[in-house]
Design a protein around this motif. Structure first.
Motif, mmCIF file in Angstrom:
data_model
loop_
_atom_site.group_PDB
_atom_site.id
_atom_site.type_symbol
_atom_site.label_atom_id
_atom_site.label_comp_id
_atom_site.label_asym_id
_atom_site.label_seq_id
_atom_site.Cartn_x
_atom_site.Cartn_y
_atom_site.Cartn_z
ATOM 1 N N GLY A 1 -10.044 0.088 -5.105
ATOM 2 C CA GLY A 1 -9.782 -1.249 -4.576
ATOM 3 C C GLY A 1 -8.406 -1.728 -4.992
ATOM 4 O O GLY A 1 -8.036 -1.599 -6.152
ATOM 5 N N PRO A 2 -7.668 -2.270 -4.071
ATOM 6 C CA PRO A 2 -6.311 -2.729 -4.362
ATOM 7 C C PRO A 2 -6.235 -3.871 -5.379
ATOM 8 O O PRO A 2 -5.182 -4.122 -5.938
ATOM 9 C CB PRO A 2 -5.779 -3.172 -2.995
ATOM 10 C CG PRO A 2 -6.590 -2.397 -2.020
ATOM 11 C CD PRO A 2 -7.948 -2.262 -2.640
ATOM 12 N N VAL B 1 -6.769 7.260 -4.978
ATOM 13 C CA VAL B 1 -7.373 6.595 -6.144
ATOM 14 C C VAL B 1 -7.150 5.087 -6.069
ATOM 15 O O VAL B 1 -8.068 4.307 -6.334
ATOM 16 C CB VAL B 1 -6.809 7.174 -7.460
ATOM 17 C CG1 VAL B 1 -7.110 6.288 -8.646
ATOM 18 C CG2 VAL B 1 -7.347 8.566 -7.696
ATOM 19 N N LYS B 2 -5.936 4.684 -5.719
ATOM 20 C CA LYS B 2 -5.652 3.240 -5.634
ATOM 21 C C LYS B 2 -6.530 2.571 -4.576
ATOM 22 O O LYS B 2 -7.019 1.460 -4.785
ATOM 23 C CB LYS B 2 -4.173 3.017 -5.323
ATOM 24 C CG LYS B 2 -3.247 3.309 -6.475
ATOM 25 C CD LYS B 2 -1.792 3.109 -6.065
ATOM 26 C CE LYS B 2 -0.850 3.439 -7.187
ATOM 27 N NZ LYS B 2 -0.486 4.850 -7.244
ATOM 28 N N GLY C 1 -7.382 -4.159 -8.447
ATOM 29 C CA GLY C 1 -6.982 -3.679 -9.781
ATOM 30 C C GLY C 1 -5.516 -3.312 -9.824
ATOM 31 O O GLY C 1 -4.809 -3.618 -10.797
ATOM 32 N N PHE C 2 -5.031 -2.664 -8.772
ATOM 33 C CA PHE C 2 -3.626 -2.301 -8.688
ATOM 34 C C PHE C 2 -2.769 -3.566 -8.592
ATOM 35 O O PHE C 2 -1.687 -3.642 -9.178
ATOM 36 C CB PHE C 2 -3.402 -1.370 -7.491
ATOM 37 C CG PHE C 2 -2.014 -0.824 -7.353
ATOM 38 C CD1 PHE C 2 -1.326 -0.309 -8.448
ATOM 39 C CD2 PHE C 2 -1.392 -0.811 -6.122
ATOM 40 C CE1 PHE C 2 -0.047 0.198 -8.320
ATOM 41 C CE2 PHE C 2 -0.116 -0.305 -5.973
ATOM 42 C CZ PHE C 2 0.562 0.196 -7.078
ATOM 43 N N GLU C 3 -3.286 -4.570 -7.886
ATOM 44 C CA GLU C 3 -2.562 -5.846 -7.771
ATOM 45 C C GLU C 3 -2.375 -6.492 -9.144
ATOM 46 O O GLU C 3 -1.307 -7.037 -9.444
ATOM 47 C CB GLU C 3 -3.309 -6.797 -6.842
ATOM 48 C CG GLU C 3 -2.597 -8.118 -6.633
ATOM 49 C CD GLU C 3 -3.320 -9.044 -5.673
ATOM 50 O OE1 GLU C 3 -2.924 -10.224 -5.599
ATOM 51 O OE2 GLU C 3 -4.276 -8.611 -5.003
ATOM 52 N N LYS C 4 -3.393 -6.420 -10.003
ATOM 53 C CA LYS C 4 -3.276 -6.978 -11.368
ATOM 54 C C LYS C 4 -2.168 -6.277 -12.135
ATOM 55 O O LYS C 4 -1.369 -6.919 -12.820
ATOM 56 C CB LYS C 4 -4.605 -6.845 -12.115
ATOM 57 C CG LYS C 4 -5.666 -7.778 -11.643
ATOM 58 C CD LYS C 4 -6.967 -7.566 -12.399
ATOM 59 C CE LYS C 4 -8.078 -8.383 -11.793
ATOM 60 N NZ LYS C 4 -9.382 -8.103 -12.412
ATOM 61 N N LEU C 5 -2.109 -4.952 -12.036
ATOM 62 C CA LEU C 5 -1.054 -4.192 -12.707
ATOM 63 C C LEU C 5 0.312 -4.611 -12.183
ATOM 64 O O LEU C 5 1.253 -4.815 -12.953
ATOM 65 C CB LEU C 5 -1.266 -2.694 -12.493
ATOM 66 C CG LEU C 5 -0.255 -1.777 -13.135
ATOM 67 C CD1 LEU C 5 -0.943 -0.551 -13.709
ATOM 68 C CD2 LEU C 5 0.818 -1.354 -12.163
#
Length: 148
Positions: free
Chosen positions: A32-33, A27-28, A35-39
Motif C-alpha cells: 500500500g502506498p 513491494v511498494k 506506508g511509502f507516503e509516510k517515509l
C-alpha cells in the motif's frame, strides 16, 4: 561488430536491473502506498502522496520495459531519477556500504540501514545500457531491424 558474447552483456544487465526495479515497485504497491507516503513525508520529498503512487509504477513498469529491452534509453531516465532521489534523501547519511553490520545476535548478524552503494550500481548499470544499447535480444533491436 560485436561478438555473440558482447551481445549477451546487455541482456544480463537488463534481467537483473529490471527484476530489481520490478521487485521494489511491486513491494511498494502490495504493501500500500500509504506506508511509502509516510517515509517520503519524513524525508521531505515534495508531493509525498502523489510520489507514493508514481514511483512504484515507474519502478514496476520501467523494470518490465528494461527486462524486455523496450525504449531502454528513455525508460532509464526516470529510473535513474528514482535512484538519485532515494540516494540523496535516504541512503546518503548511512554511508557507502549496502551491508551495514551493526551487531551480532545468537541468530546471526544484525544489519542497519543500507548505504548508497546499490543506488550507484543501479545507476551505473542503467547508464551502461543507455550507452551500449539494449543488445541483440531486445525489443529495441527488433524495432531497429524492422526499420531497415
Amino acid at each position: 561488430m560485436k561478438t555473440n558474447n558482447q551481445q549477451l552483456a546487455p541482456l544480463f544487465l537488463r534481467l537483473i536491473i529490471g527484476y530489481g526495479f520490478i521487485a521494489h515497485g511491486f513491494v511498494k504497491l502490495s504493501r500500500g502506498p500509504a506506508g511509502f507516503e509516510k517515509l517520503l513525508t519524513q524525508t521531505g520529498v515534495p508531493l509525498p502522496h502523489l510520489t507514493s503512487w508514481v514511483v512504484p509504477f515507474i519502478e514496476l513498469i520501467g523494470g518490465l520495459m528494461i527486462v524486455a529491452g523496450a525504449f531502454t534509453f528513455f525508460v532509464a531516465i526516470p529510473l535513474i531519477g528514482t535512484m538519485l532521489v532515494a540516494m540523496l534523501t535516504i541512503q546518503l547519511k548511512f554511508g557507502f556500504s549496502s551491508v551495514n553490520t551493526i551487531g551480532l545476535t545468537p541468530n546471526g548478524p544484525k544489519f542497519g540501514p543500507p548505504g548508497y552503494e546499490i543506488n550507484l550500481l543501479y545507476i551505473a548499470g542503467l547508464i551502461s545500457l543507455m550507452l551500449s544499447g539494449a543488445g541483440k535480444f531486445s525489443v529495441d533491436n527488433r524495432l531497429i531491424n524492422r526499420q531497415k
